[in-house]
Scaffold this motif. Structure first.
Motif, short mmCIF file in Angstrom:
data_model
loop_
_atom_site.label_atom_id
_atom_site.label_comp_id
_atom_site.label_asym_id
_atom_site.label_seq_id
_atom_site.Cartn_x
_atom_site.Cartn_y
_atom_site.Cartn_z
N PHE A 371 0.85 -1.20 0.00
CA PHE A 371 0.00 0.00 0.00
C PHE A 371 0.88 1.24 0.00
CE2 PHE A 371 0.50 -1.43 4.39
CZ PHE A 371 1.02 -0.31 5.00
N LEU A 373 0.70 5.37 1.30
CA LEU A 373 0.02 6.37 2.11
C LEU A 373 0.65 7.74 1.91
CD1 LEU A 373 -0.08 4.45 5.54
CD2 LEU A 373 -1.84 4.44 3.75
N VAL A 403 -4.99 7.19 2.20
CA VAL A 403 -4.56 6.05 1.40
C VAL A 403 -4.56 6.44 -0.07
CG1 VAL A 403 -5.03 3.66 0.76
CG2 VAL A 403 -5.51 4.46 3.09
N SER A 406 -4.00 0.73 -2.42
CA SER A 406 -3.80 -0.46 -1.60
C SER A 406 -3.96 -1.70 -2.47
CB SER A 406 -4.81 -0.50 -0.44
OG SER A 406 -4.72 -1.74 0.24
N VAL A 411 -8.61 -0.44 4.24
CA VAL A 411 -7.71 0.04 5.28
C VAL A 411 -8.52 0.69 6.38
CG1 VAL A 411 -5.71 1.49 5.79
CG2 VAL A 411 -6.00 0.52 3.48
N VAL A 413 -8.40 3.38 8.26
CA VAL A 413 -7.62 4.61 8.24
C VAL A 413 -7.58 5.28 9.60
CG1 VAL A 413 -7.45 6.92 7.23
CG2 VAL A 413 -8.08 4.96 5.80
#
Length: 472
Positions: A371, A373, A403, A406, A411, A413
């Protein structure tokens, strides 16, 4: 020399004229007077190593006739500058006034009397010597300082000479007759010799480096952007103070804003460091790709609540543990935009914009992207300065993540953001503050060290007010 001290301090420049400066330096009357103390000692040491130009001439002595003389290898044995005053000359530079000085010289004499040569040595004593001069300062087109000597005046109150060797017993009988021409010749040489020394300094300044490489990524431009401003109580210099890339010089997106140094005469030296300089440095490191770092689990502090493994990170990415059970991970951090520093009254504000891409380390050692971020953080900082080191402290004021993509499903978050914020406050920032509290050593520039420095964060710039100490 005194002049060198002036440029050490000023070059390290109140009123901006023309181009705005990233760095400003001011030497006060207190600093100038301190420079006088060891500057004149340096002058003494230098002069004792130099030979004064030869003196040649002739003089008519009653009963003897014309005596041709040559005085060479004249060297100063002792120099006493009993009374000296140094001050700023408004609009010009620095003024030096010396009075009641005393000089002891030694040299070699040669004479020719009635076509008969003779030679020996002599001791010459000059007392009640007075000298006044001004050192003008400016800048050339390349941003280097320019200096020149102006308004030089000198006078000699008394001169005594004693001859040795040869027919000295005879010549010593006529020293009274020789005083006037010798006093004239010695006095005639003083200002030209001073101007010669200033010219030598000017030649050195023409080759002076106005930029310095900091590391493999960055260098700083410290050229003068305006002419020095000389007031009655201080002298100012405006320096560019911009960082640029070593590999590739890209134009910074920032421009320096005008700022004024406060009137503080209690310290020898004032330095103003603008947020422009710091942000130009951040731009250089960002564009050079230096603001990135890769982490493995063994690099994470043991007390961190999050480990770099699919088992730990999978708490926030449920699909991660299913796709890659019990496997190590790597985290690649980098800046997606350059950091931004703002100087606010009594505080520094730092904005960080980063990305964090997590990878699973597969059994064959290849990396599989899990993923990506975006991480944004705002920090508040303080600076601490003493004579030996600079340090500080930082505190987290805001943090957020989002995000970008992914490959391992949804997720959580908010939960991940809360945990990372906690990890920053409990683990990362205490570690950073421990290192910042310990501080970083200050370099010694031209053998000058800071004495009782005081740092104050103002709108747009950081002010350092300090005394200095010179160690030879």
């Amino acid at each position: 020399m005194l002049w060198t001290f002036v440029f050490i301090l000023l070059g390290a420049g109140c009123r901006a004229e023309g181009t705005n400066a990233g760095l400003k330096g001011r030497i006060t009357q207190k600093g100038l007077e301190y420079g006088q103390q060891f500057g004149l000692e340096a002058v003494k040491s230098l002069l004792k190593k130099e030979y004064i130009p030869d003196l040649n001439g002739s003089y008519n002595i009653p009963l003897i006739g014309d005596v041709g003389y040559s005085v060479s290898r004249i060297q100063i044995q002792e120099l006493q500058l009993n009374e000296s005053v140094v001050s700023f000359s408004e609009g010009t530079g620095v003024r030096l006034v010396v009075s009641r000085a005393r000089i002891q010289l030694h040299g070699v004499w040669r004479v020719k009397v009635l076509l008969i040569p003779d030679s020996g040595s002599f001791d010459l004593s000059v007392s009640d010597l007075a000298l006044s001069t001004e050192l003008g300062v400016s800048r050339d087109d390349s941003g280097r300082p320019q200096v020149w000597s102006t308004n030089c005046r000198s006078s000699i109150g008394r001169l005594d000479v004693h001859f040795h060797d040869g027919a000295s017993w005879l010549y010593n009988l006529f020293t009274g007759a020789l005083q006037a021409p010798l006093r004239y010749e010695v006095n005639r040489q003083l200002c030209p010799e001073l101007r010669k020394g200033i010219s030598d300094l000017e030649r050195v300044l023409k080759t002076m480096q106005v930029s310095a490489q900091i590391d493999p990524f960055a260098a700083i431009d410290c050229s003068l952007v305006n002419k020095p401003v000389i007031a009655r109580e201080h002298g100012d210099m405006d320096l560019k103070g911009e960082f640029y890339g070593v590999a590739k010089h890209r134009e910074s997106p920032f421009s320096p804003a005008p700022f004024l140094l406060p009137d503080e005469g209690d310290h020898m030296l004032l330095l103003g460091l603008s947020e422009f300089s710091a942000n130009s440095a951040a731009f250089v490191y960002f564009t050079a790709g230096a603001l990135r770092k890769n982490f493995k689990d063994d690099m994470i502090p043991k007390r961190s609540p999050v480990r770099l493994s699919t088992g730990s990170v999978g708490l926030f990415f449920p699909e991660l543990k299913k796709l890659y059970p019990d496997m190590p991970m790597e985290l690649h951090l980098s800046a997606r935009k350059q950091p931004l520093l703002a100087c606010r009254p009594d505080s520094l504000a730092l904005a960080l914009f980063g990305t964090a891409e997590a990878f699973v380390v597969l059994p064959n050692a290849t990396l599989a992207s899990a993923f990506l971020l975006d991480l944004d953080a705002s920090l508040a900082g303080q600076l601490h300065l003493d004579s030996a080191k600079v340090g500080g402290s930082v505190a987290l004021t805001d943090f957020s993540l989002s995000v970008v993509r992914s490959h391992v499903g949804s997720v959580q978050v908010k939960a991940l953001e809360t945990l990372l914020k906690l990890a920053l406050r409990v683990v990362a920032l205490p570690m950073a503050n421990k290192k910042l509290k310990k501080g970083f050593p200050l370099p010694s520039i031209y053998n000058l060290s800071l004495v009782n420095p005081r740092v104050k964060i103002n709108q747009g710039f950081v002010l350092v007010a300090t005394d200095v100490q010179y160690k030879a």
